[in-house]
Design an enzyme around this catalytic site. Structure first.
Site, PDB file in Angstrom:
ATOM      1  N   CYS A  54      32.571  36.871  25.969  1.00  0.00           N
ATOM      2  CA  CYS A  54      31.344  36.597  26.957  1.00  0.00           C
ATOM      3  C   CYS A  54      30.964  35.238  26.122  1.00  0.00           C
ATOM      4  O   CYS A  54      29.635  35.673  25.659  1.00  0.00           O
ATOM      5  CB  CYS A  54      30.573  38.041  28.014  1.00  0.00           C
ATOM      6  N   ARG A  60      25.634  35.512  28.174  1.00  0.00           N
ATOM      7  CA  ARG A  60      25.554  36.504  27.634  1.00  0.00           C
ATOM      8  C   ARG A  60      24.029  36.624  27.699  1.00  0.00           C
ATOM      9  O   ARG A  60      23.357  37.623  27.162  1.00  0.00           O
ATOM     10  CB  ARG A  60      25.194  36.735  26.459  1.00  0.00           C
ATOM     11  N   TRP A 115      28.828  35.767  37.622  1.00  0.00           N
ATOM     12  CA  TRP A 115      28.982  34.571  38.521  1.00  0.00           C
ATOM     13  C   TRP A 115      30.748  34.370  37.655  1.00  0.00           C
ATOM     14  O   TRP A 115      30.496  34.285  35.728  1.00  0.00           O
ATOM     15  CB  TRP A 115      27.930  33.549  38.943  1.00  0.00           C
TER      16      TRP A 115
HETATM   17  N1  ARG Z   1      38.455  35.592  33.911  1.00  0.00           N
HETATM   18  C1  ARG Z   1      38.465  36.405  35.140  1.00  0.00           C
HETATM   19  C2  ARG Z   1      38.927  36.027  35.972  1.00  0.00           C
HETATM   20  O1  ARG Z   1      39.402  34.593  36.268  1.00  0.00           O
HETATM   21  C3  ARG Z   1      37.099  37.306  35.021  1.00  0.00           C
HETATM   22  C4  ARG Z   1      36.301  37.580  33.875  1.00  0.00           C
HETATM   23  C5  ARG Z   1      34.665  38.236  34.110  1.00  0.00           C
HETATM   24  N2  ARG Z   1      34.306  36.608  34.403  1.00  0.00           N
HETATM   25  C6  ARG Z   1      32.558  35.893  34.408  1.00  0.00           C
HETATM   26  N3  ARG Z   1      32.781  35.034  35.183  1.00  0.00           N
HETATM   27  N4  ARG Z   1      32.522  37.135  34.359  1.00  0.00           N
HETATM   28  O2  ARG Z   1      38.900  36.738  37.495  1.00  0.00           O
END
Ligand code: ARG
Length: 365
Positions: free
Chosen positions: A70, A73, A239
């Protein structure tokens, strides 16, 4: 014997978590010793232990902080925790999910949140969706419609009696139940499934494609592990970073494959790779995503800003005396990675707990 070693391991994991967690929360040595002893007694008599609300809250936040993939963070301390460990039935779980989605969307000002349900040694219930908002994928006469990443799950939903409209953007129902048993499925109410129509400020034809994406990425198939306790049902959201949608979901050839369409709209010469038509189309598709979310008043972050925020996170962590672990391949953005500092340094992909982990799907994929 088997049981004994298992309990010993659990006590060790618990003690390790309590020490780190309580030090971070500014608690005394005495409080740590008292709590560890209490947990030891609880494990002795019940084989497991329950987290306090405070431990659950800080543990879930630490898990975000420790998640190597991530880039977002920096905001780990803002994670809102909903403690729904009392929820027993599928209906109660679904209600909590709807509350979570409404809180997270917040009229567009997205708030990171996690809802934690019963720990896995108390309940085998699972959310079967990968994300709570996700589009269906269908194979219609050898042609793919919708999101290919949902093909298997969509079949599951159909087997349960759900029917989609067959469009490219059918939001899937929420499926909840024990692994291997007949689960229940629920349709989300309209105000809990916000979406953003995608258009481009310079190419109005883009909007005519009817492309959209949902506003909140809410992962619902990972388990949260804190101090040796596993929560198999702990959906969480942040988000979006624009490239997740613009450079992957809408651009990957085996997902929505929109680069050729975008190139056509832009009037690019696609006859030769050397024109870099893919790159040009990719950048503008990403502009479209960012502009559309901004226009709709829905939180989104571009990858340059996200990388800067991540650098800030690294600085703070260093100051706090904590090592930042990371998965380089996931941290670099898929568009212009070398323009971010992340590209130019190595990250150690060590797993630190608490953390979020993949777990086996409750249905055969
Ligand atoms: N990469 C995933 C998607 O496009 C989401 C993963 C979590 N992403 C986030 N910004 N918290 O649906």
């Amino acid at each position: 014997m088997e049981k004994l070693t298992e309990s010993t391991l659990l006590v060790e994991e618990a003690a390790h978590f309590i020490e780190t967690c309580y030090v971070e929360l500014g608690k005394s040595e005495q409080e740590i010793r008292r709590r560890v002893a209490e947990i030891e007694r609880e494990i002795d008599s019940t084989g497991s232990y329950l987290h306090t609300k405070e431990e659950l809250q800080h543990g879930a936040r630490m898990a975000w902080r420790n998640n190597n993939r991530c880039i977002g963070r920096l905001f780990w301390q803002t994670l809102e925790i909903f403690d729904e460990r009392e929820a027993e039935t599928e209906e109660q779980v679904f209600s909590a999910i709807v509350r979570h989605l409404r809180f997270a969307f917040n009229g567009g000002q997205i708030r990171p949140a996690i809802t934690v349900f019963k720990q896995s040694d108390q309940s085998g219930m699972r959310i079967w969706n990968h994300q709570l908002l996700r589009y269906a994928g269908y194979e219609q006469g050898g042609r793919l419609v919708g999101d290919s990443s949902s093909l298997a799950f969509t079949k599951q939903c159909e087997a349960l009696g759900w029917r989609g409209a067959g469009s490219g953007f059918d939001l899937l129902p929420v499926v909840i139940g024990e692994a291997g048993k007949q689960p229940k499925w629920f349709e989300l109410p309209d105000d809990a499934k916000p979406e953003v129509a995608i258009g481009h400020p310079d190419w109005p034809e883009m909007a005519e494609l009817g492309v959209k994406w949902y506003a909140v990425p809410l992962i619902s198939d990972m388990k949260l592990e804190i101090g040796g306790i596993e929560y198999g049902m702990a959906p969480f959201n942040g988000w979006y970073m624009g490239t997740e949608i613009g450079a992957r979901n809408l651009a990957d050839e085996d997902r929505y494959d929109l680069l050729p369409t975008m190139a056509k709209i832009m009037g690019l010469d696609t006859g030769s790779q050397r024109t870099l038509w893919k790159d040009k189309a990719l950048v503008e598709l990403n502009v479209a995503v960012l502009e559309s979310f901004a226009e709709a008043g829905v939180t989104i972050v571009d990858h340059h800003t996200a990388a800067k925020q991540f650098r800030n996170f690294e600085k703070i962590e260093e100051r706090e005396g904590r090592k930042v672990t990371g998965n380089w391949a996931w941290l670099i953005p898929p568009v212009s990675p070398a323009t971010t500092h992340i590209f130019h340094k190595p990250y150690k992909n060590d797993v630190v707990k608490p953390n979020y982990f993949y777990q086996q799907a409750p249905y055969g994929e």
